[in-house]
Design an enzyme around this catalytic site. Structure first.
Site, short mmCIF file in Angstrom:
data_model
loop_
_atom_site.label_atom_id
_atom_site.label_comp_id
_atom_site.label_asym_id
_atom_site.label_seq_id
_atom_site.Cartn_x
_atom_site.Cartn_y
_atom_site.Cartn_z
CD GLU A 54 30.20 56.47 36.42
OE1 GLU A 54 30.86 56.51 35.35
OE2 GLU A 54 29.44 57.39 36.76
CG HIS A 81 30.22 52.90 24.99
ND1 HIS A 81 29.93 54.24 25.01
CD2 HIS A 81 30.17 52.54 23.69
CE1 HIS A 81 29.69 54.66 23.77
NE2 HIS A 81 29.83 53.65 22.95
ZN LIG Z 1 27.94 58.70 32.90
#
Ligand SMILES: [Zn+2]
Length: 716
Positions: A505, A511
């Site tokens: 996560e 990201h």
């Molecule tokens: Zn994921």
């Protein structure tokens, strides 16, 4: 518009839209401010860090009026863009759309957070009423012919080539997203499409609320202490606390994965294991008022009809248009190439377990409720590895520190805890993310670690705000999990799997935080659904790096790092149980794809699941990771429908990308990390993901890496 949904599953089906929603417009109370107090949800996010979500001022009663006002404002903006007398240009059409809907994005983000994290009986009727209205709202935008004509004109304009590659990509994304969402359909089809989308929104909400009801309302009560045999102390404590919270004497095993999986792993009480297992796998499938099967039949029928409106044979064909895989056949080819090796491994694993049970003279045949229990015993026997021996070295807080350290090494980020930011739960903590070298502000990371009623089970990342350079917005993300809160002052010890999930996560969060793009629609995690799990799955690899283990896997009592001997055992056992993990996942992914390839035949979910698994040769010792009646990924939104394969698709990239590190200087190789950030983490959707990957790796991904990672034979 900005997608406001979360990974693991999309809570709201807003992903079909491409109108950008930014948080720049200061929107005041749409009614007369002098007469009614302002609705705080409509206000611009104020305070530090470019504005923060006003979690301390959210009242459920404010959601409906705020969403309605924000939708009205958004439509006014859209009409202004659509009816602009000036000829369509990139600026007056695409950029104007990027800057529209900011209020709705803010309100919708908080609404979505409540849906996933604080889904109470007070919130549920509001959600049931508003989700269809929101679906209708977004259809109104996509179906605005004057607006689409302008987008189309910009898309077809010869001037397009003078724009930057990112701008050209943005135009392409708008054009294809609007087309995909129905902008090119005739009036009758558009009307039916909108009806379908609104009905689906209502059904998704119903599905999710039923699932939450079965997870929160059903539980296993234990009154006799002897029945806790085998459970580690932390599990017993958690069960006692759960009972206290529900005013029940004894112990309670909650009907969520984070409670059931450890119970099935450790409980010596076979009948109770079977009871817990049945309760869990029957979520949404009890023939009562929370049964999801009828809802699923309706969802599948509506999706099939929708695909037909687009002239496509099935929902899978429609859904895969905008993915890396492109066609259902490509996904099936990958899944079916891995399936035989995974099943063969399950047979080996089951044989090992049966042999052990026979040796113990247990007098049983391995059943699904025995799998995790005997898997642990085999792990001990084969690798001399006891998960409970590892757990004292895995403290939740230390793993969080480890994530921060890895982010410092690979991404150049530093994290500082801040206290001036409101949260929606007192257990939440917030960190400011900065560039480690320059000290420049990067964004905010919220952490919501503990389970509670009304919170979806599992773990996920939520994006609260996207980075963009258009109006200099910075990222705000959260990671949410369902750990069982420990006693005050005592560290929460987690399993190896949990530590891996935390890194996963956190990969999504990184990201979002790494995003370095101009336009919000292309920002951060707004990438193809079968690419979005690549950055997150990749980060999982760093849990087991020696640097992390030595610095952060320290014993909660002695503070001593995990012994090398134990690390070696973990490493040796790393491919253990991949048969189970791959098969339970693939069974779900294959059933998902086949359900959505079935076209417009009426689906009986129970019969379909049974027949499909029989055809596949599903080993009887395990079930799908998500059985159809509880498959939130594919039925609480369109997000992962015909898309659960994405995890495997992304894992091909993941396995191959990690080998780029090991082939170079190891997991902390600065040059590879730099390329990873440059071509994968920071680019969002500004380039085609396949091209981005190729730039990072120097070639296309190689499936053999996936087989090696899982310890399966490489056939080609
Ligand atoms: Zn994921």
């Amino acid at each position: 518009m900005k997608k406001f949904y979360s990974y693991r599953f999309a809570a709201i089906a807003f992903m079909v839209l491409a109108t950008a929603i930014l948080m720049t417009t200061n929107y005041e109370n749409p009614t007369k401010a002098a007469e009614t107090p302002a609705n705080p949800l409509l206000s611009k996010w104020e305070g530090p860090y470019g504005g923060i979500p006003p979690f301390d001022r959210v009242k459920i009663a404010d959601f409906k009026p705020a969403l309605e006002a924000a939708m009205a404002e958004n439509l006014t903006e859209i009409n202004k863009i659509a009816n602009d007398p000036a000829p369509p240009t990139f600026e007056n059409t695409i950029v104007a759309l990027e800057r529209s809907g900011t209020t709705l994005s803010r309100v919708g983000t908080i609404f979505n957070i409540w849906s996933g994290n604080l889904n109470t009986s007070e919130f549920q009727p509001v959600e049931a009423e508003m989700q269809p209205k929101l679906a209708g709202h977004f259809d109104k935008i996509v179906q605005n012919s004057a607006l689409f004509k302008r987008i189309e004109a910009v898309y077809n304009s010869p001037d397009k080539t003078k724009l930057t590659p990112e701008q050209q990509r943005l135009i392409w994304v708008y054009y294809t997203n609007y087309s995909h969402a129905g902008a090119k359909l005739d009036a009758a089809k558009k009307a039916r499409l909108s009806e379908i989308n609104q009905q689906l929104a209502g059904l998704f909400t119903k599905f999710n609320q039923n699932l939450l009801a079965d997870e929160g309302g059903k539980y296993l009560t234990i009154t006799n202490e002897a029945d806790l045999a085998g459970l580690p102390q932390s599990l017993k404590d958690g069960a006692a606390d759960a009972a206290k919270a529900k005013n029940v004497t004894g112990w309670i095993i909650r009907n969520t994965r984070s409670s059931i999986d450890p119970f099935l792993t450790y409980s010596d009480h076979r009948e109770l294991r079977e009871k817990a297992w049945r309760m869990f796998i029957m979520r949404g499938d009890n023939g009562d008022e929370h049964d999801n099967k009828g809802t699923i039949t309706q969802i599948l029928a509506l999706r099939a009809e929708r695909a037909k409106l687009f002239g496509l044979p099935t929902h899978a064909h429609w859904s895969l248009q905008q993915t890396m895989a492109k066609t259902p056949e490509n996904t099936l080819k990958l899944m079916e190439s891995v399936w035989p090796a995974a099943v063969a491994r399950v047979h080996e694993e089951a044989a090992d377990m049966q042999a052990l049970a026979d040796k113990e003279k247990a007098g049983i045949k391995i059943e699904p409720w025995d799998y995790r229990y005997y898997m642990e015993k085999v792990r001990k026997a084969k690798y001399d590895l006891d998960q409970n021996e590892v757990k004292p070295y895995l403290q939740l807080e230390k793993i969080r520190e480890a994530m921060f350290w890895v982010a410092g090494e690979l991404f150049n980020f530093s994290f500082t805890k801040v206290d001036n930011v409101p949260t929606f739960n007192p257990d939440m903590v917030v960190y400011e993310v900065k560039n480690k070298q320059t000290g420049a502000h990067v964004g905010l990371w919220y952490f919501d670690p503990y389970a509670r009623d009304g919170k979806s089970s599992g773990a996920w990342m939520n994006q609260y705000r996207n980075q963009d350079r258009l109006d200099n917005e910075t990222t705000i993300v959260s990671n949410n999990a369902n750990f069982i809160k420990g006693k005050p002052g005592e560290p929460v010890l987690i399993s190896w799997d949990d530590a891996t999930t935390m890194f996963h996560e956190f990969g999504h969060a990184l990201h979002g935080l790494s995003s370095n793009v101009t336009y919000p629609t292309l920002s951060g995690t707004n990438v193809a659904t079968d690419y979005v799990e690549f950055p997150s799955q990749l980060l999982e690899h760093w849990v087991s790096t020696p640097e992390v283990l030595q610095k952060f896997a320290v014993h909660y009592q002695t503070g001593k790092p995990i012994p090398q001997e134990l690390v070696d055992k973990i490493k040796k056992a790393s491919k253990f149980n991949q048969g189970f993990a791959t098969t339970e996942y693939l069974a779900s992914a294959l059933v998902d794809m086949k359900l959505h390839l079935a076209g417009d035949q009426k689906i009986d979910p129970a019969a379909f699941e049974k027949d499909t698994l029989a055809q596949l040769g599903m080993p009887h010792e395990l079930v799908m990771r998500h059985r159809t009646p509880q498959f939130g990924h594919i039925f609480s939104s369109d997000g992962y429908a015909a898309g659960y394969y994405s995890y495997l698709w992304s894992d091909v990239l993941t396995a191959d990308a990690y080998e780029a590190f090991t082939e170079a200087g190891g997991p902390y190789d600065k040059k590879v990390a730099e390329r990873l950030v440059k071509y994968v983490f920071s680019v969002g959707n500004t380039i085609d993901p396949a091209e981005g990957y190729k730039k990072f790796r120097g070639r296309d991904p190689d499936t053999a890496a996936l087989m090696r990672k899982r310890g399966f034979p490489v056939t080609k």
